[in-house]
Structure formats: structure tokens, C-alpha cells
Write an enzyme that holds these catalytic residues in place. Sequence first.
Site, PDB file in Angstrom:
ATOM      1  N   GLY A 183       0.804  -1.225   0.000  1.00 25.94           N
ATOM      2  CA  GLY A 183       0.000   0.000   0.000  1.00 25.94           C
ATOM      3  C   GLY A 183       0.828   1.262   0.000  1.00 25.94           C
ATOM      4  N   GLY A 185       0.390   3.881  -1.600  1.00 27.93           N
ATOM      5  CA  GLY A 185      -0.460   5.070  -1.551  1.00 27.93           C
ATOM      6  C   GLY A 185      -0.786   5.494  -0.138  1.00 27.93           C
ATOM      7  N   ASP A 186      -0.649   4.591   0.821  1.00 24.49           N
ATOM      8  CA  ASP A 186      -0.798   4.889   2.246  1.00 24.49           C
ATOM      9  C   ASP A 186       0.559   5.090   2.917  1.00 24.49           C
ATOM     10  OD1 ASP A 186      -3.639   4.761   2.788  1.00 24.49           O
ATOM     11  OD2 ASP A 186      -3.528   2.631   2.387  1.00 24.49           O
ATOM     12  N   ILE A 187       1.481   4.187   2.653  1.00 27.98           N
ATOM     13  CA  ILE A 187       2.726   4.147   3.425  1.00 27.98           C
ATOM     14  C   ILE A 187       3.676   5.278   3.052  1.00 27.98           C
ATOM     15  CG2 ILE A 187       4.794   2.766   3.858  1.00 27.98           C
ATOM     16  CD1 ILE A 187       2.998   0.290   3.792  1.00 27.98           C
TER      17      ILE A 187
END
Length: 408
Positions: A183, A185-187
Site C-alpha cells: 500500500g 499510496g498509504d505508506i
Amino acid sequence: MSGDERPAGALDGLVVLDLTQMLAGPYASMMLADQGARVIKIEPPGGDLTRRNGPHLDGALRLEQRGYGAYFGSINRNKESVELDLKRPAGREALLRLARQADVLVENYRVGVMDRLGLGYETLAAANPRLVYATLRGFGDPRSGASPYADWPAYDPVAQAMGGIMGITGARRGGPPTKIGPGVGDIVPAMFLAYGIAAACWRAQRTGQGQFVDVAMVDAVLAVCERLVFQYGVTGNAPGPEGNGHPLLCPFGLFPAADGYVSLGVPNDRFWALLVARMQRPELQHDPRFASNDARVAHREEVDELVSAWTRRFTKQELARELGGEIPFGPVFDARDIFADPHFRVRDMLVEVEQPGAARPLTVAGTPVRMSATPGAVRRRAPMVGEHTERTLADFGFTATEIAALRP
């Protein structure tokens, strides 16, 4: 060493109120906690719903038992849990009281949620001028640039898509875009947020003045795609998927082995000479089609086929013996390989922590940041729902009567 015997982390003494959920926000506060910050996770009555996300070890306590699954356990280690109902005036007043004594508050609610609760940046900054108030949202907070998408909900795939990274990733050159496995896009935004918090805290320590720190998920992903920006800015051509190669270097990417794939990078002519020597094809060094990186890029398909024809004759282990230590090289590992490889054990990247209710521990990824005097570490498991409510609130000066009145 036991948790008490370990040296204090570099952020020892920093107090962080963590009002985040899902992956991005908790990962940012986890990074601070791994380096010694006191991170107090403020959870709603019943706990963060991501506690229910699996997988679960056999016997592990579930959300209804105030426990959690592996997802929650991985990114909420080293934190305390305080259960507060921010929908009640008493809960909001309690958070305001905590914020007056904290160094950092981090939240990733949708735009306007904290303002509607009466706990927005301006309110908390007035109560505690040295507070660093940090937010992470899909498209940022209007305070630092009002995106037309500010009200859109966003998760990892959305950030990957709109931040540009998906558009330059794909199995073949010119093929369809591909989501990156982890992820990012999150991390990636989480990492930028932790960096921004640390920078703002350094200023607050010197000046006594906190500030608003804002990271948009899509902005962080675009920042990682810096090559996309300068390539388009110079050429006017929008980069697309490059397969497993590199648009500017050759050979550079994935190549087949007899039992999987290996990653091989030849960033300059010196490494090309070493590679063709290992291939027992020294004449390729002087072939005008391959003698320079520019020439190899122009004849990419021929180069890739020559190298692939050689690598597929050997196993990953055999190629490691041939190339490891000489040429930028690495076998493509899956989880089994990672758990078996000595590198990750000696570097403390596979850490076992207690899992409440389970007969065996949960293995989580360690912290990659190494400091000689103040080493970061996974010191303790993720908390049960509200596990530290009484002790933490008492540390902040709440009486037993006040604590009892806050129980859901």
C-alpha cells in the site's frame, strides 16, 4: 535486553496523540513510536474497527474481546490505547485537556470532522501554542491548498492512480497500468508525515511555536514519481509503463532464472564489462550495439534477450554465487525466502511480539532505521482496546472520579 533495559529512542519524551485509523495515519504514528515517542492512540468506544481485520492467529482475541488481528497488530505496536467518546462533551473536553500537554496531535479524518467536533487546529493551537497538529488526507487540507477533490474519500489505490505511480507501472512497455503490491499510496504519505512532524517538532523545540503539518496522499505519491515530472517537463511526452526495465538504463530490471526471477542492474559501462565477463561473452563489451549505455538502450530488446538467455540457465542461488558482490544483483524473494534469509534476522526486520490469546507470537516487520546511540525498536505489542485509559489519563492529571465519568 528487556524493554526497560533498551536505550531510550531518539524521540523519547515526545508525546503524540494519535487519532488515526486504517493504514496511512497509524503507520506514521508507528514510525514515531518505534523511535521512542509516547504515542497515545485515542480510540472510539469499542475500539478502532480495523482491529477486526485479519488474518488472526489461532486463539487470538478478536475485536469483540477487545483484541485485534494481525493488520492492527503490525502498525499499532509500541502505542498506548485510551478509549474516549468524542461525540460526548466530556470526551471532547478530555481530548482538549490532553492536547494542552501534548507535543503532537495527528489525525486522518475527512476534511472538517475535527472542526465540527470543536477540536480543529485553530482551537487546539490556541490552547497549546507549541502543539504540532498533523493531518493526512487523500487530497490534503484546505488550509494549505484547497483541492477540488478535498471532499473525496481516498484509499491506497486512489492515491496510486492519481499520484502517477500506477500510470508508469506495468508488466510490459506500453501496456496497461498496474497497482503496486504494497500500500504505497498509504505508506509513502505516512513516511512524509512522520518526517514533517519531526521537522515541525524541531522548530517547536527551538521557538516554542507549533504549526499545522499537512500531507496529501496523492502529493506524496507524486513526489516519489519525481522522474515522471522532470521527464514530462523537459520532453512533453507522458511516461507510461516500462515493464520490468528502466527507460534510461540497460540492462536494468528483472531477468528469468531456472527457478524464478532475479533483479539485475547495470548502471554504467564498468558493470557491463563485469557482466559480459561473467557471461563468458567478452566480445559484447566492444560490440558497437552494446558498447555504451546509450547504445544498449537503443538495442534494449537484443540486450535483454542476450542476458535472459544466460540467466535462465542458472538457479537464483547459482546466479547469486556468480554475480553477488560484483554486480548490482538480487534474487526476487517471496515471503518464504525472506523468513529464511539470514539478512532479515540479523537486521531485526522480523520481530516476534505477543498476540493476546494466541499460543504463538505474531511476526511483524521491524524498523529499518538504525541509530547507534538511540536505536529504534519494536518494544511491545499493540494495545488492547482502552488498555491504558486509566493509567494514561492519571499521568495527565485526571482523577479517578474524572476517569470513571469518561468510561463509555
